[in-house]
Motif scaffolding. Structure first.
Motif, PDB file in Angstrom:
ATOM      1  N   MET A   1       0.869  -1.183   0.000  1.00  0.00           N
ATOM      2  CA  MET A   1       0.000   0.000   0.000  1.00  0.00           C
ATOM      3  C   MET A   1       0.906   1.233   0.000  1.00  0.00           C
ATOM      4  N   LYS A   3       1.317   4.730   0.183  1.00  0.00           N
ATOM      5  CA  LYS A   3       0.723   6.009   0.557  1.00  0.00           C
ATOM      6  C   LYS A   3       1.731   6.763   1.397  1.00  0.00           C
ATOM      7  N   PHE A   6      -1.291   7.566   6.166  1.00  0.00           N
ATOM      8  CA  PHE A   6      -2.487   6.764   6.371  1.00  0.00           C
ATOM      9  C   PHE A   6      -3.486   7.567   7.195  1.00  0.00           C
ATOM     10  N   LYS A   7      -4.703   7.677   6.674  1.00  0.00           N
ATOM     11  CA  LYS A   7      -5.738   8.441   7.367  1.00  0.00           C
ATOM     12  C   LYS A   7      -6.401   7.549   8.411  1.00  0.00           C
ATOM     13  N   ASP A  79     -12.389   7.944   2.550  1.00  0.00           N
ATOM     14  CA  ASP A  79     -10.937   7.883   2.368  1.00  0.00           C
ATOM     15  C   ASP A  79     -10.190   7.473   3.631  1.00  0.00           C
ATOM     16  N   ASP A  81      -8.312   5.152   6.001  1.00  0.00           N
ATOM     17  CA  ASP A  81      -7.562   3.921   5.757  1.00  0.00           C
ATOM     18  C   ASP A  81      -7.660   2.947   6.926  1.00  0.00           C
ATOM     19  N   ILE A  82      -7.597   3.491   8.160  1.00  0.00           N
ATOM     20  CA  ILE A  82      -7.513   2.649   9.353  1.00  0.00           C
ATOM     21  C   ILE A  82      -8.527   3.133  10.381  1.00  0.00           C
ATOM     22  N   LYS A 104     -11.868  -1.216   5.593  1.00  0.00           N
ATOM     23  CA  LYS A 104     -10.858  -0.480   6.364  1.00  0.00           C
ATOM     24  C   LYS A 104      -9.966  -1.455   7.137  1.00  0.00           C
ATOM     25  N   HIS A 105      -8.697  -1.121   7.217  1.00  0.00           N
ATOM     26  CA  HIS A 105      -7.797  -1.840   8.108  1.00  0.00           C
ATOM     27  C   HIS A 105      -8.181  -1.486   9.543  1.00  0.00           C
ATOM     28  N   LEU A 365       1.659  -2.302   6.348  1.00  0.00           N
ATOM     29  CA  LEU A 365       0.810  -1.803   5.271  1.00  0.00           C
ATOM     30  C   LEU A 365       1.638  -1.431   4.047  1.00  0.00           C
TER      31      LEU A 365
END
Length: 405
Positions: A1, A3, A6-7, A79, A81-82, A104-105, A365
């Motif tokens: 992943m 990015k 991470f949001k 959006d 992510d976690i 979502k993670h 990730l």
């Protein structure tokens, strides 16, 4: 992943029962850990049961989005992510499943769920969705514990033969405020032995093998403690003493005690003995002097140190030493800097261990490799605790069933 950031959204981070929110684990540990790694994580939202408390936390930490409903948060912020699940154990499944279904993670606090059935559903959903997971067994990330596992893998003690793991704390016998009453209620914890999960996770992680057989005894020895709010009594039925005989990997023998009724408890002590030496992990210093009324909210709980010794075959064969003279002939082992991933916290603080865990989660990730302890690692602990309950009922040894993996 791939990015740059991470949001993250945290569920369960209300300011409550203290001016700085320290009574909420997410406020004193997860939020500082994430803000400390702002180059990796964008802490974008907080969700609690009340908009007022979510907004208060957001104002305090400068977090942009407050919510009082998990499903609405997921719908309005696709959006993310976690999702970090840091609520009471009885609510873990209820919060984690919508996040997993939304792709979502999930970073979930311990225990993973209050039943193996709930944990299995979470594990299966993450596996089906190709999602990463992390479970809050933060003690895994103490540098001394990480180095102990590394030394066992490298053959420092030879073939492991036996071990003893103890954790003694006064958490269930000392006076507590009324809002902590849930800690002592069996329905809010799930498995009777769930408070032994941190220790089980460490034993399996350090030895690099699963518990295969268990003989357990679990009791409630302190059914009540003083309520500091009104000088009344908080009663409970959650197990506070767990004693296990264990076989790990089929042939490593050991015992484990988790006692939450020990005034002035010694914390962690973990000894492993092998064909070529020994290792011992222990809490050897005292926690910070801390005043709850004015303190910084996240006191250190004492730092883990590692000790060990290896056998010299030449010395033993050339000049045998009486076994009595070898007792306690071990030394402190320096912990390499590579096991400290983050800066800005003291070792022994909850936020330090949690920051280490978040760092590892991000690495997983980015590389596509699972971080640990994840849902797969931790559902094994649920299987062990199922076997522990069966052992108590049958008053004998039980095999651990991992067939549902």
């Amino acid at each position: 992943m791939s990015k740059s950031k991470f949001k993250v959204a945290i569920v369960g981070a209300a300011f409550a029962h203290s001016p700085d929110g320290r009574e909420r684990f997410s406020v004193r540990a997860h939020i500082p850990a994430l803000l400390n790694q702002s180059e990796t994580f964008d802490l974008a939202a907080v969700c609690t049961t009340k908009m007022e408390s979510a907004s208060e936390t957001c104002r305090h930490f400068g977090i942009p989005n407050a919510y009082d409903n998990v499903e609405r948060m997921l719908a309005e912020m696709p959006d993310i992510d976690i999702v970090c699940v840091s609520v009471r154990p009885s609510v873990h499944h209820r919060v984690a499943m919508p996040a997993l279904k939304a792709g979502k993670h999930v970073y979930c606090e311990l225990p993973m769920a209050v039943s193996t059935a709930q944990a299995q559903e979470m594990y299966d959903a993450a596996k089906a969705g190709g999602l990463h997971s992390q479970v809050g067994y933060q003690h895994h990330f103490e540098p001394a514990s990480l180095h102990m596992a590394e030394l066992v893998r490298s053959g420092f003690i030879g073939k492991p033969l036996s071990f003893s793991h103890g954790f003694v704390s006064g958490a269930y016998i000392m006076p507590r405020p009324g809002h902590r009453e849930w800690l002592f209620q069996a329905q809010d914890g799930g498995h009777p032995g769930y408070r032994s999960g941190q220790s089980l996770q460490r034993v399996m992680a350090v030895l690099g093998a699963d518990v295969t057989d268990i003989c357990a005894d679990m009791r409630v020895l302190a059914p009540e403690r003083r309520n500091t709010d009104d000088n009344g009594v908080i009663r409970g039925n959650q197990v506070d003493n767990m004693n296990y005989l264990l076989r790990v990997g089929g042939d490593v023998m050991g015992m484990m005690q988790t006692s939450l009724t020990g005034w002035f408890g010694t914390g962690t002590r973990f000894e492993i003995y092998g064909t070529q030496g020994m290792l011992m992990l222990g809490t050897t210093d005292t926690p910070d002097n801390w005043d709850k009324a004015t303190g910084g909210g996240d006191p250190t709980r004492g730092m883990l140190k590692l000790y060990g010794a290896r056998v010299s075959d030449e010395q033993m064969h050339g000049g045998p030493i009486a076994p009595e003279r070898l007792q306690r002939a071990f030394r402190e082992i320096e912990i390499p800097a590579r096991h400290t991933y983050v800066t800005g916290f003291k070792h022994g603080q909850a936020a330090f261990e949690v920051a280490q865990a978040w760092h590892t989660f991000a690495q997983g990730l980015r590389t596509g490799k699972p971080s640990s302890p994840n849902f797969r690692d931790v559902i094994k602990i649920h299987y062990v605790l199922d076997a522990a309950e069966a052992s108590v009922a049958a008053n004998g040894w039980q095999k651990v069933d991992y067939s549902r993996l």
